[in-house]
Every structure is written in structure tokens, then in C-alpha cells.
Design an enzyme around this catalytic site. Structure first.
Site, mmCIF file in Angstrom:
data_model
loop_
_atom_site.group_PDB
_atom_site.id
_atom_site.type_symbol
_atom_site.label_atom_id
_atom_site.label_comp_id
_atom_site.label_asym_id
_atom_site.label_seq_id
_atom_site.Cartn_x
_atom_site.Cartn_y
_atom_site.Cartn_z
ATOM 1 N N CYS A 2 59.101 30.502 29.139
ATOM 2 C CA CYS A 2 58.052 31.051 29.982
ATOM 3 C C CYS A 2 57.619 30.068 31.070
ATOM 4 O O CYS A 2 57.256 28.936 30.793
ATOM 5 C CB CYS A 2 56.806 31.465 29.193
ATOM 6 S SG CYS A 2 57.104 32.780 28.029
ATOM 7 N N ARG A 27 63.242 29.616 33.105
ATOM 8 C CA ARG A 27 62.538 29.484 31.833
ATOM 9 C C ARG A 27 62.455 30.809 31.068
ATOM 10 O O ARG A 27 62.025 30.836 29.923
ATOM 11 C CB ARG A 27 61.107 28.978 32.089
ATOM 12 C CG ARG A 27 61.106 27.528 32.479
ATOM 13 C CD ARG A 27 59.705 27.071 32.778
ATOM 14 N NE ARG A 27 59.643 25.640 32.593
ATOM 15 C CZ ARG A 27 59.094 25.035 31.551
ATOM 16 N NH1 ARG A 27 58.526 25.742 30.588
ATOM 17 N NH2 ARG A 27 59.087 23.740 31.453
ATOM 18 N N TRP A 75 59.730 34.785 28.608
ATOM 19 C CA TRP A 75 60.800 34.817 27.608
ATOM 20 C C TRP A 75 60.093 35.284 26.340
ATOM 21 O O TRP A 75 59.267 34.573 25.780
ATOM 22 C CB TRP A 75 61.421 33.427 27.425
ATOM 23 C CG TRP A 75 62.611 33.452 26.526
ATOM 24 C CD1 TRP A 75 63.900 33.681 26.890
ATOM 25 C CD2 TRP A 75 62.625 33.241 25.111
ATOM 26 N NE1 TRP A 75 64.722 33.633 25.788
ATOM 27 C CE2 TRP A 75 63.967 33.369 24.684
ATOM 28 C CE3 TRP A 75 61.654 32.968 24.152
ATOM 29 C CZ2 TRP A 75 64.346 33.231 23.347
ATOM 30 C CZ3 TRP A 75 62.021 32.828 22.831
ATOM 31 C CH2 TRP A 75 63.363 32.962 22.445
ATOM 32 N N GLY A 102 54.125 29.123 25.103
ATOM 33 C CA GLY A 102 54.000 28.473 23.798
ATOM 34 C C GLY A 102 53.600 29.512 22.768
ATOM 35 O O GLY A 102 53.695 30.713 23.027
ATOM 36 N N GLU A 485 81.705 22.833 22.061
ATOM 37 C CA GLU A 485 81.107 23.157 23.362
ATOM 38 C C GLU A 485 81.809 24.344 24.018
ATOM 39 O O GLU A 485 81.160 25.219 24.593
ATOM 40 C CB GLU A 485 81.150 21.917 24.268
ATOM 41 C CG GLU A 485 80.683 22.131 25.694
ATOM 42 C CD GLU A 485 79.241 22.608 25.828
ATOM 43 O OE1 GLU A 485 78.499 22.594 24.835
ATOM 44 O OE2 GLU A 485 78.864 23.020 26.942
ATOM 45 N N LYS A 489 79.882 27.738 25.142
ATOM 46 C CA LYS A 489 79.901 28.288 26.515
ATOM 47 C C LYS A 489 80.341 29.750 26.488
ATOM 48 O O LYS A 489 79.750 30.595 27.140
ATOM 49 C CB LYS A 489 80.860 27.506 27.423
ATOM 50 C CG LYS A 489 80.383 26.196 27.933
ATOM 51 C CD LYS A 489 79.367 26.246 29.048
ATOM 52 C CE LYS A 489 77.964 26.104 28.531
ATOM 53 N NZ LYS A 489 77.511 24.820 28.137
ATOM 54 N N GLU A 492 77.585 32.010 24.938
ATOM 55 C CA GLU A 492 76.332 32.233 25.657
ATOM 56 C C GLU A 492 76.487 33.082 26.909
ATOM 57 O O GLU A 492 75.579 33.829 27.244
ATOM 58 C CB GLU A 492 75.564 30.933 25.914
ATOM 59 C CG GLU A 492 76.089 29.999 26.942
ATOM 60 C CD GLU A 492 75.160 28.796 27.162
ATOM 61 O OE1 GLU A 492 75.699 27.742 27.477
ATOM 62 O OE2 GLU A 492 73.931 28.904 27.049
ATOM 63 N N HIS A 508 90.102 25.138 5.339
ATOM 64 C CA HIS A 508 89.016 25.246 4.353
ATOM 65 C C HIS A 508 88.180 26.499 4.565
ATOM 66 O O HIS A 508 87.045 26.566 4.095
ATOM 67 C CB HIS A 508 88.148 23.982 4.411
ATOM 68 C CG HIS A 508 88.919 22.750 4.093
ATOM 69 N ND1 HIS A 508 89.099 22.285 2.808
ATOM 70 C CD2 HIS A 508 89.616 21.919 4.894
ATOM 71 C CE1 HIS A 508 89.848 21.196 2.839
ATOM 72 N NE2 HIS A 508 90.182 20.959 4.100
ATOM 73 N N LYS A 607 66.838 28.679 30.223
ATOM 74 C CA LYS A 607 67.446 27.360 30.409
ATOM 75 C C LYS A 607 66.693 26.278 29.649
ATOM 76 O O LYS A 607 67.298 25.373 29.099
ATOM 77 C CB LYS A 607 67.513 27.013 31.902
ATOM 78 C CG LYS A 607 68.127 25.653 32.156
ATOM 79 C CD LYS A 607 69.160 25.687 33.236
ATOM 80 C CE LYS A 607 69.934 24.391 33.323
ATOM 81 N NZ LYS A 607 71.126 24.402 32.461
HETATM 82 C C1 AGP Z 1 73.665 24.989 27.367
HETATM 83 O O1 AGP Z 1 74.658 25.739 27.984
HETATM 84 C C2 AGP Z 1 72.625 25.754 26.743
HETATM 85 N N1 AGP Z 1 71.973 26.604 27.655
HETATM 86 C C3 AGP Z 1 71.692 25.038 25.805
HETATM 87 O O2 AGP Z 1 72.399 24.840 24.634
HETATM 88 C C4 AGP Z 1 71.090 23.695 26.260
HETATM 89 O O3 AGP Z 1 72.087 22.732 26.317
HETATM 90 C C5 AGP Z 1 70.001 23.268 25.260
HETATM 91 O O4 AGP Z 1 68.976 24.201 25.286
HETATM 92 C C6 AGP Z 1 69.467 21.881 25.521
HETATM 93 O O5 AGP Z 1 68.838 21.759 26.749
HETATM 94 P P1 AGP Z 1 68.377 20.350 27.270
HETATM 95 O O6 AGP Z 1 69.599 19.560 27.583
HETATM 96 O O7 AGP Z 1 67.550 20.646 28.471
HETATM 97 O O8 AGP Z 1 67.591 19.696 26.170
#
Ligand code: AGP
Length: 612
Positions: A2, A27, A75, A102, A485, A489, A492, A508, A607
């Protein structure tokens, strides 16, 4: 999450707030709203479901002339994404409007003091508006009303409030440690924003609201108060970076732009830090003495999401070059398991935003234990940089796409530099290795540029694979963090079920998933575990699994085994994760693009994650 904003000034408040909300959209973008104070006092409120563009469209016809107001981009935490749950929230008569970021933990209890029918939303926020209005009805001014209300509320959050009784003043407050607020001073205006990235075009100086502090401001003056109501002095600081214009340039999405910015971004990251002529690493920003460095007995890396994946690479570097026992902890777990820490533990946090709530909480825990702390961050002046003893900046330029790309590569580079730096001081790194690694790192911008040239080939692969619903990513050693990673990617931005595993784990459990409908991305550069990756690939092929293999430059031995081969640019094996991640970013991008998805603002994500 937010984004919240409050503004009092000479400019047209509506347009300024909408511009600020656009900058804070990363946000959260479920819905947004604005409350403007009419010069006669009444509040004019507009809310809209969807992105800020929808709010801008809706306010086009009825944006009133006003010099103060508040805004919010949501959000969703409590209640569905609909107009009723969109901020600003008001009391029954619309005298008070509140925006909030929050969580108000005891909102259900607080709501019991009112009759249920007065609530028009399912949010935890609305009750705050009713409580403030009630306080004001009993004769309190806005500031007192907000203070009395917040004393009854629990949780960690920020609010900004405007009231029709005094439309030229705004009150903002921060309860607890999460959900930061920045007060910005502009020519003829004062504003409050969730973080420094909003309204940087007008803000000249800033100050931060600390936990349990309040500010009451007009266009001319801001007065700060403690939780007990005493006035407090706050130092005004320079804006820690220059205003940068956000635009897509020739690119269709910020994600693609940011992927393509990596050679230049990494050039900025390494500039002045890796010096080939002296064979040394320079990290002037470190505020830790050589004695303290020699006393470090353990390194704990913390971060979330992509930043956490990057720390897995950092751990390799730290153990290899500085020979310090190192561990990686997911920041959200770290604080809850009573970690054993002392003053000789070095905690290294990675957070591109500098505002991630779990990383902040982990850092607070480390602070309580008296640990040394270094943070790696892209945004100067943010909360992580105010907690850590030293901050090492990525210098990547703002990252706008929700999916982190250039900041991950930059953070891996900085952990490499840091490990070399600590290793030299501790006497665990030979000057030959240091020189060799410096030269190898200086080649990274070129190698990253070559990795980008794979984009067309990867787009073709994406056109053959974008309809699959499940993917497995496998890697070993330094390939393992990149496998996780790559899967993150893809998940998401493509909403594809993708899992990343250490290749050794395959037998496993995950191998049970393999069939012709679950392609595997195998990270198989020619390193010490290459032969083992080849056996993984053979076992997958034996079960009709399709394999897309990422191999070293010139590697031909897998040509008859894998379905697709992506040849990586030449790079030092220890730096290979920094380059290998690029084709996986591109693969996720092209698959999402072919699926027609909203790449920069994927569903359900924001983000910066500022709530637990
Ligand atoms: C990354 O592609 C994601 N959007 C997410 O995992 C991000 O890396 C995570 O929220 C951490 O953010 P920060 O680096 O600002 O702490």
C-alpha cells in the site's frame, strides 16, 4: 505494501497526489483512491478498482480545485478488491478521511464499540476513521483525536488523515516499526509519502517519521510529536538521490528494460570498487574496522524472495574467499526461531527496496543482539540503511517492475566484492586470487551484454514451451540458487507452477513429477559438478521429460541429449550465476509475454512487501 500520501501546498493537490500515487503504484495496484479538501471544508472522495490509471480516468471530470488531500494505492489485506474496501475510508458523515498502510491487529475488538451497520467496508482501516471522528465530536482536535485513537490500536502501521474541520492541515502517524513514512519539504508545499520514491520531482528536503511519532502539517509548517504528545525536533536531510524520470524508452515493459539495463547497471555497481591496476577492492562505505572484521566468527545472510536467492550465492563467496562460516536465513523465519547471535556475528541483509518488513524485523533482531550489520540496498535513505552499520548501494537506478532482475545481479556482485574485501583483511585471500577475481568481475558487463544477445533464441524456445503448466528448475553448487530464482521468476510473472531444486534432491521426490508434460530447465555449466548434472539430465530424458539445458560457451556434449541448448557467454565459473540468471529472466519474460500477461504488475504481488 500500500502506498499512502498526504499533501498540503499551493499546487493543485489532486494532480500532485495522483502523480505521487503513480510513483507508489509498485506497492500495490488492486485499487486506489483520493480525498481532497474543498476550500469550504467538505471532503471530496473518489475511489476506483484497478490501477491508478483507472482512478486518473475517473477523476478527470470531477477533480476539484484543492490545496490539500490524501491518497492511497491498495494491496488488499482485509477484504476483497472492490470499491467499498478501497481507501480513503471515512466516518459515517464523511468528516474524516483516512488512508492506511500496515495492519491494525485489534480492529475486530475496536469495531465492537460501534454498531455494526455503520461499517461500509470489511477493512481493518475503517474503524480508525470512526474512532477519530468520535474523538473529534468530543472536542479533540485532529492531532489529539489521532493520538488517542492510535493509543487504543495495536499493530504496526502508518496512517494519514484529513478532516473537514481543518481542511488545510493533515496529520500522519507511524505506529510501530514497519510501514515507514517520509515527510517531504518542497517549495510552497509539505507532503508525507510511504517512501522517498514518490514526489521526488518537488521534494527538496526530507525527514523520516520514526516509530510512534506524529506529524501535523500545513503547506508552510510541519510540527512533530512523540507518542506522549511532546513536540520533537527532527533534522531535515537532503534527498539522497537525484530525481530520475521513469519511462519505458524503446521497451514494452519495465521488466525487459531492466533486464537490458544490466550491463550498464553492473558497470555502475563495480565502478571504483574493483580496481585492476591496484589489484584491490574498495568499499569505502564500510564502517567496520579491520579489528572487527578479524573478529567475525560467523556470517548470517538475510533477505526475502529474489534477494534471499542472491544470498545463497553470497554464502558461497563468503566461505570461499573470506573463509567465514556462513549461513543463509529467510528473514521471515529468522526472527521467530531465537537465533544465536553475538557481537562477532556479521549479519548481511539484502533488500533492493530497503523497506521489506521481514528483512527489517530480522535486522531489528540482529541489532538487539549487538551484531555488526551490513546491508546491500538499491534505494538510499530507506529503512534498512538506517538500521545497518554500513550500507553498500547497488547503484542500479530505480527498479520498477515487480520482478527483480538487475538488482539481483547487482547484489550478487556486491556480495562477491564484500567477500573478497573481508578475505583480504582476514588474510584468507591470496593476491593472485584477488587480482584474478577482480579481472573476472570487470568482464561482467561484457558477459551480461552477450547474455542479452540470447533473447531471440530464448523467445523461440518460449514459443515452443509457453503452454506448459509445470516446470522444474535444477542446478547444483552455484547453479542451485539460480535454479530457485529461475523458478521464482517464471511463477511470479507467468503464473506457471515452477519449482527450483538442488539437482541432487531430484531423486528424493521431484523425479516423480517428470513426464512429457513437465519440462526441466537444467543449469549445467562446465564446472566441478557438470558430470553430475549430465546424469540428472539423462535420468529425466529416460522418463520422457523435456530438457532445456544452459551450458558453457562451446559445450557440445549435450547436443544429442537435451531438447534445447542455451550456450552461456564465457565467464569465470565463480561468477557464472551472475550471468546465468539473465537467460532465465528472459525465458520468464518471453513466456509471460506469449501468455499475454501483465508482466510489470503481476496479479496479487507488490514490489515492496511492507506487511507480514
Ligand atoms: C522478486 O522478483 C520478487 N518480486 C520478490 O521476491 C522480492 O525479491 C522480495 O519481495 C524482496 O524484496 P526486497 O529485495 O526489496 O527486500
Amino acid at each position: 505494501m500500500c502506498g499512502i500520501i498526504g499533501y498540503c501546498g499551493k499546487d493543485d493537490a489532486g494532480t500532485t497526489i495522483l502523480r505521487g500515487l503513480k510513483a507508489l503504484e509498485y506497492r500495490g495496484y488492486d485499487s486506489s483512491g483520493i480525498a481532497l479538501a474543498n476550500p469550504n471544508g467538505s471532503l471530496s472522495i473518489t475511489r476506483s478498482v484497478g490501477k491508478i490509471s483507472a482512478l486518473i480516468e475517473k477523476t478527470k471530470l470531477n477533480l476539484i480545485a484543492s490545496s490539500s488531500g490524501i491518497g492511497h494505492t491498495r494491496w488488499a489485506t482485509h477484504g476483497a478488491v472492490n470499491e467499498a474496501n478501497t481507501h480513503p475510508h471515512t466516518d459515517q458523515l464523511g468528516k474524516v478521511a483516512v488512508v492506511h498502510n500496515g495492519i491494525i491487529e485489534n480492529f475486530e475488538t475496536l469495531k465492537k464499540n460501534f454498531s455494526p451497520e455503520i461499517f461500509s467496508s470489511e477493512t481493518d482501516t475503517e474503524v480508525i476513521a470512526h474512532m477519530i471522528a468520535l474523538e473529534m465530536d468530543s472536542g479533540q482536535n485532529l492531532l489529539q483525536a489521532v493520538q488517542n485513537t492510535l493509543h487504543k490500536a495495536t499493530g504496526s502501521f502508518s496512517i494519514v488523515v484529513v478532516s473537514e474541520l481543518n481542511p488545510h492541515k493533515i496529520v500522519a502517524a507511524r505506529k510501530g516499526n514497519a510501514s515507514g513514512l517520509v515527510v517531504g519539504f518542497a517549495k510552497d508545499a509539505i507532503c508525507v509519502v510511504s517512501d522517498i520514491t514518490a514526489l521526488t520531482d518537488i521534494i527538496e528536503h526530507i525527514t523520516f517519521l520514526d516509530a510512534n511519532e506524529y506529524v501535523e502539517f500545513s503547506s508552510k509548517e510541519a510540527i512533530f510529536y512523540s507518542d506522549t504528545g511532546e513536540e520533537i525536533d527532527k533534522k531535515e536531510l537532503q534527498l539522497p538521490f537525484e530525481h530520475s524520470v521513469q519511462n519505458l524508452g524503446q521497451f514494452k515493459h519495465y521488466m525487459l528494460k531492466e533486464i537490458n539495463e544490466q550491463p550498464e547497471a553492473i558497470l555502475d555497481t563495480i565502478r571504483g570498487r574493483y580496481q585492476s591496476d591496484t589489484g584491490s577492492i574498495y568499499l569505502q562505505e564500510l564502517q567496520i574496522s579491520s579489528e572487527q572484521i578479524c573478529d567475525i566468527n560467523r556470517v548470517v545472510f538475510v533477505g526475502m524472495g529474489t534477494s534471499s536467492n542472491a544470498t545463497l550465492v553470497g554464502r558461497h563467496y563468503m566461505e570461499r574467499f573470506a573463509k567465514i562460516p556462513s549461513e543463509v536465513d529467510n528473514a521471515s523465519e529468522f526472527r521467530y526461531r531465537q537465533p544465536i547471535l553475538d557481537k562477532n556475528t556479521l549479519v548481511i541483509s539484502v533488500a533492493q527496496s530497503g523497506e521489506t518488513v521481514d528483512t527489517l524485523a530480522a535486522m531489528d533482531e540482529a541489532k538487539r543482539a549487538g551484531c555488526m550489520q551490513i546491508t546491500i540496498c538499491n534505494n538510499p535513505g530507506t529503512q534498512t540503511t538506517r538500521i545497518a552499520d554500513s550500507s553498500i548501494y547497488m547503484r542500479c537506478g530505480q527498479e520498477i517492475s515487480v520482478a527483480s532482475t538487475k538488482t539481483m545481479t547487482a547484489s550478487m556482485v556486491l556480495m562477491h566484492a564484500l567477500a573478497l574485501y573481508l578475505g583480504k583483511i582476514r588474510g584468507t585471500l591470496s593476491s593472485e586470487t584477488e587480482q584474478q577475481q577482480i579481472n573476472a568481475a570487470l568482464h561482467l558487463p561484457v558477459a551480461l551484454g552477450q547474455a542479452l544477445e540470447l533473447s531471440n533464441q530464448i523467445e523461440e524456445i518460449a514459443s515452443r514451451y509457453h503452454t506448459f503448466d509445470d516446470f522444474l528448475f535444477l542446478g547444483r553448487g552455484l547453479g542451485f540458487p539460480i535454479a530457485i530464482e529461475g523458478a521464482l521468476k517464471l511463477k511470479e510473472i507467468s503464473y506457471i507452477n515452477a519449482i527450483g531444486y538442488a539437482a541432487g534432491e531430484m531423486k528424493h521426490g521431484p523425479i516423480a513429477l517428470i513426464d512429457s508434460q513437465m519440462p526441466t530447465i537444467a543449469i549445467a555449466p562446465r564446472d566441478t559438478v557438470f558430470e553430475k548434472m549430465v546424469s540428472n539430465i539423462q535420468q529425466i530424458r529416460a522418463r520422457q521429460g523435456k530438457v532445456i539445458a544452459l551450458v558453457s560457451h562451446g559445450e557440445k556434449s549435450l547436443n544429442n541429449l537435451a531438447d534445447e541448448i542455451i550456450e552461456l557467454p564465457e565467464v569465470d565459473p565463480l561468477l557464472s550465476p551472475i550471468v546465468t540468471v539473465v537467460p532465465l529472466q528472459l525465458l520468464a519474460y518471453h513466456i509471460a509475454q506469449k501468455r499475454g500477461l501483465d508482466i510489470d504488475q503481476p496479479r496479487n504481488l507488490a514490489k515492496t512487501v511492507t506487511v507480514e
